[in-house]
Design a protein around this motif. Structure first.
Motif, PDB file in Angstrom:
ATOM      1  N   PRO A 283       0.814  -1.231   0.000  1.00  0.00           N
ATOM      2  CA  PRO A 283       0.000   0.000   0.000  1.00  0.00           C
ATOM      3  C   PRO A 283       0.837   1.265   0.000  1.00  0.00           C
ATOM      4  O   PRO A 283       0.347   2.335  -0.394  1.00  0.00           O
ATOM      5  N   LEU A 284       2.091   1.174   0.486  1.00  0.00           N
ATOM      6  CA  LEU A 284       2.939   2.360   0.551  1.00  0.00           C
ATOM      7  C   LEU A 284       3.625   2.677  -0.779  1.00  0.00           C
ATOM      8  O   LEU A 284       4.175   3.768  -0.933  1.00  0.00           O
ATOM      9  N   LYS A 285       3.590   1.728  -1.701  1.00  0.00           N
ATOM     10  CA  LYS A 285       4.296   1.946  -2.968  1.00  0.00           C
ATOM     11  C   LYS A 285       3.817   3.190  -3.710  1.00  0.00           C
ATOM     12  O   LYS A 285       4.638   3.986  -4.195  1.00  0.00           O
ATOM     13  N   PRO A 286       2.503   3.444  -3.825  1.00  0.00           N
ATOM     14  CA  PRO A 286       2.082   4.691  -4.495  1.00  0.00           C
ATOM     15  C   PRO A 286       2.607   5.940  -3.807  1.00  0.00           C
ATOM     16  O   PRO A 286       3.034   6.894  -4.478  1.00  0.00           O
ATOM     17  N   PHE A 287       2.584   5.927  -2.463  1.00  0.00           N
ATOM     18  CA  PHE A 287       3.091   7.094  -1.733  1.00  0.00           C
ATOM     19  C   PHE A 287       4.598   7.252  -1.915  1.00  0.00           C
ATOM     20  O   PHE A 287       5.107   8.369  -2.017  1.00  0.00           O
ATOM     21  N   LEU A 288       5.291   6.107  -1.929  1.00  0.00           N
ATOM     22  CA  LEU A 288       6.738   6.178  -2.161  1.00  0.00           C
ATOM     23  C   LEU A 288       7.045   6.727  -3.537  1.00  0.00           C
ATOM     24  O   LEU A 288       7.987   7.512  -3.714  1.00  0.00           O
ATOM     25  N   VAL A 289       6.256   6.322  -4.523  1.00  0.00           N
ATOM     26  CA  VAL A 289       6.459   6.844  -5.883  1.00  0.00           C
ATOM     27  C   VAL A 289       6.206   8.342  -5.922  1.00  0.00           C
ATOM     28  O   VAL A 289       6.985   9.118  -6.515  1.00  0.00           O
ATOM     29  N   ILE A 290       5.117   8.766  -5.269  1.00  0.00           N
ATOM     30  CA  ILE A 290       4.810  10.203  -5.232  1.00  0.00           C
ATOM     31  C   ILE A 290       5.909  10.970  -4.505  1.00  0.00           C
ATOM     32  O   ILE A 290       6.340  12.057  -4.937  1.00  0.00           O
ATOM     33  N   ALA A 291       6.376  10.401  -3.375  1.00  0.00           N
ATOM     34  CA  ALA A 291       7.446  11.064  -2.621  1.00  0.00           C
ATOM     35  C   ALA A 291       8.705  11.179  -3.463  1.00  0.00           C
ATOM     36  O   ALA A 291       9.387  12.222  -3.443  1.00  0.00           O
ATOM     37  N   ALA A 292       9.049  10.124  -4.198  1.00  0.00           N
ATOM     38  CA  ALA A 292      10.237  10.169  -5.056  1.00  0.00           C
ATOM     39  C   ALA A 292      10.076  11.226  -6.137  1.00  0.00           C
ATOM     40  O   ALA A 292      11.031  11.979  -6.437  1.00  0.00           O
ATOM     41  N   VAL A 294       8.253  13.933  -5.933  1.00  0.00           N
ATOM     42  CA  VAL A 294       8.353  15.243  -5.292  1.00  0.00           C
ATOM     43  C   VAL A 294       9.815  15.602  -5.018  1.00  0.00           C
ATOM     44  O   VAL A 294      10.253  16.743  -5.236  1.00  0.00           O
ATOM     45  N   ILE A 295      10.585  14.618  -4.522  1.00  0.00           N
ATOM     46  CA  ILE A 295      12.004  14.865  -4.231  1.00  0.00           C
ATOM     47  C   ILE A 295      12.747  15.249  -5.503  1.00  0.00           C
ATOM     48  O   ILE A 295      13.571  16.195  -5.515  1.00  0.00           O
ATOM     49  N   ILE A 296      12.479  14.523  -6.569  1.00  0.00           N
ATOM     50  CA  ILE A 296      13.145  14.834  -7.846  1.00  0.00           C
ATOM     51  C   ILE A 296      12.767  16.228  -8.322  1.00  0.00           C
ATOM     52  O   ILE A 296      13.632  17.010  -8.794  1.00  0.00           O
ATOM     53  N   LEU A 297      11.487  16.571  -8.190  1.00  0.00           N
ATOM     54  CA  LEU A 297      11.035  17.891  -8.618  1.00  0.00           C
ATOM     55  C   LEU A 297      11.692  18.992  -7.785  1.00  0.00           C
ATOM     56  O   LEU A 297      12.152  20.016  -8.340  1.00  0.00           O
ATOM     57  N   VAL A 298      11.750  18.786  -6.475  1.00  0.00           N
ATOM     58  CA  VAL A 298      12.394  19.783  -5.607  1.00  0.00           C
ATOM     59  C   VAL A 298      13.876  19.929  -5.955  1.00  0.00           C
ATOM     60  O   VAL A 298      14.420  21.034  -5.977  1.00  0.00           O
ATOM     61  N   ALA A 299      14.529  18.805  -6.226  1.00  0.00           N
ATOM     62  CA  ALA A 299      15.948  18.844  -6.580  1.00  0.00           C
ATOM     63  C   ALA A 299      16.159  19.627  -7.875  1.00  0.00           C
ATOM     64  O   ALA A 299      17.105  20.436  -7.983  1.00  0.00           O
ATOM     65  N   LEU A 300      15.275  19.378  -8.848  1.00  0.00           N
ATOM     66  CA  LEU A 300      15.398  20.107 -10.116  1.00  0.00           C
ATOM     67  C   LEU A 300      15.186  21.608  -9.908  1.00  0.00           C
ATOM     68  O   LEU A 300      15.901  22.446 -10.496  1.00  0.00           O
ATOM     69  N   ILE A 301      14.195  21.940  -9.078  1.00  0.00           N
ATOM     70  CA  ILE A 301      13.947  23.361  -8.803  1.00  0.00           C
ATOM     71  C   ILE A 301      15.152  23.990  -8.098  1.00  0.00           C
ATOM     72  O   ILE A 301      15.571  25.120  -8.419  1.00  0.00           O
ATOM     73  N   PHE A 302      15.720  23.250  -7.134  1.00  0.00           N
ATOM     74  CA  PHE A 302      16.883  23.764  -6.410  1.00  0.00           C
ATOM     75  C   PHE A 302      18.065  23.979  -7.359  1.00  0.00           C
ATOM     76  O   PHE A 302      18.741  25.036  -7.308  1.00  0.00           O
ATOM     77  N   ILE A 303      18.299  22.997  -8.216  1.00  0.00           N
ATOM     78  CA  ILE A 303      19.403  23.131  -9.176  1.00  0.00           C
ATOM     79  C   ILE A 303      19.153  24.308 -10.103  1.00  0.00           C
ATOM     80  O   ILE A 303      20.079  25.090 -10.420  1.00  0.00           O
ATOM     81  N   TYR A 304      17.908  24.488 -10.526  1.00  0.00           N
ATOM     82  CA  TYR A 304      17.580  25.611 -11.408  1.00  0.00           C
ATOM     83  C   TYR A 304      17.812  26.940 -10.704  1.00  0.00           C
ATOM     84  O   TYR A 304      18.360  27.888 -11.297  1.00  0.00           O
ATOM     85  N   GLU A 305      17.417  27.009  -9.436  1.00  0.00           N
ATOM     86  CA  GLU A 305      17.619  28.243  -8.676  1.00  0.00           C
ATOM     87  C   GLU A 305      19.102  28.552  -8.516  1.00  0.00           C
ATOM     88  O   GLU A 305      19.544  29.714  -8.647  1.00  0.00           O
TER      89      GLU A 305
END
Length: 345
Positions: A283-292, A294-305
């Motif tokens: 049951p946690l797999k969907p949340f883990l995928v979403i969390a991953a 989100v982390i990737i998106l935040v990392a990309l935003i941070f790198i862009y900044e």
């Protein structure tokens, strides 16, 4: 001579004594032989009765054939000329004498006075007859009676009216059907699950001869034996029409289709339960995928900044350098102009 005469006398005396004894023995033994012969004559019929080649099973079959079966009546009323064949399910738990009747109701304006009918079952055709209207001149009735004793008699029986087009009605003979409480169950590793099957409903109950549970994971049927694996399986049966299978300590290997089979004298019926065993991480797999994500998106935003700020800093440095160069060039131009003015003076 005297000695030989004495010997002869003794032999004569012995023979004289032996004769009456033998005769007495013979007379004594004769009644015994007669008694033995009489005993044999008396016991012979009993021995033949139990040594018959028919055996107990044949006697039982003869008794079953002679046994009177309960009578059941089922009727299908056909209105007019239906486009679809009418059907009726007939549930039989035990052998019975079954009377099937089709009643065709058509308009009184029909001038037909007689009609040909026939019955079908599989590829067999039987019981052809010519029927006439009943007294009310509105119904055409045909009957077929069958003594259902064996499983191979549990088929479909169809009455056919030889009209244009033909009119048909079918009786579907079946044993009581199994109903599964939950057809699809999802559980987790380490849990315990219970499957429930029953025949009948709240008002009608049927009692099968016995129940069988087995699983089928695609490779074949495996009969479940709780005696061999009591730590894994347990059967619960409070009533004859209900059975329950309890499975302990589930694992992902228990994911399969499970079948409960009710066996009757005239056949069997079964129901299917599908079990899916999941791990707690599933049951946690969907949340883990979403969390991953989100982390990737935040990392990309941070790198862009970071790159954006670095680019802005470089731009400001370039502007300052240009301004300094501009000021230097203006200063040098001012010095040259002042020198020229002094020379001209």
């Amino acid at each position: 001579m005297r000695g030989s005469g004495a010997v002869r006398l003794q032999l004569v005396l012995v023979l004289a004594l032996w004769g009456p004894a033998e005769a007495q023995t013979s007379e004594t033994s004769t009644p015994s032989e007669n008694i033995s012969e009489k005993t044999t004559e008396i016991s012979t019929p009993t021995t033949l009765e139990f040594s018959s080649t028919a055996g107990p099973s044949s006697t039982m079959e003869t008794f079953d054939e002679a046994e009177k079966l309960p009578s059941l009546n089922h009727n299908i009323i056909i209105q007019g000329f239906p486009k679809v064949t009418q059907t009726k399910s007939v549930t039989l738990e035990n052998p019975a004498e079954l009377e099937l009747m089709c009643s065709l109701v058509i308009s009184n304006s029909t001038n037909t006075t007689k009609m040909e009918t026939v019955w079908n079952s599989g590829n067999a055709t039987f019981n052809p007859e010519t029927i006439r209207r009943n007294e009310t001149r509105s119904k055409w009735c045909t009957r077929y009676t069958i003594k259902v004793r064996k499983e191979d008699q549990m088929r479909n029986y169809t009455c056919v009216y030889k009209t244009t087009p033909e009119i048909k009605a079918t009786f579907v003979l079946q044993v009581p059907q199994v109903h599964v409480k939950s057809e699809h169950i999802i559980s987790y590793v380490g849990d315990t699950v219970v499957f429930t099957c029953e025949v009948g409903n709240g008002t009608t109950h049927f009692n099968p001869s016995f129940w069988i549970w087995y699983s089928n994971n695609g490779s074949g049927e495996v009969v479940i034996n709780s005696t061999l694996m009591p730590e894994k399986y347990s059967f619960i049966q409070t009533h004859a029409n209900t059975t329950k299978l309890k499975i302990f300590d589930l694992s992902e290997l228990d994911t399969s289709s499970y079948w409960c089979k009710a066996v009757f004298l005239l056949g069997e019926s079964k129901g299917e339960v599908s079990l899916k065993v999941l791990t707690y991480l599933t049951p946690l797999k969907p949340f883990l995928v979403i969390a991953a994500e989100v982390i990737i998106l935040v990392a990309l935003i941070f790198i862009y900044e970071v790159f954006s700020k670095k680019k802005e800093a470089n731009t400001e440095v370039d502007k300052e350098f240009e301004q300094v160069e501009t000021l230097k060039s203006e200063d040098s131009n001012g010095v040259e102009n002042s020198t020229t003015r002094h020379r001209n003076i």
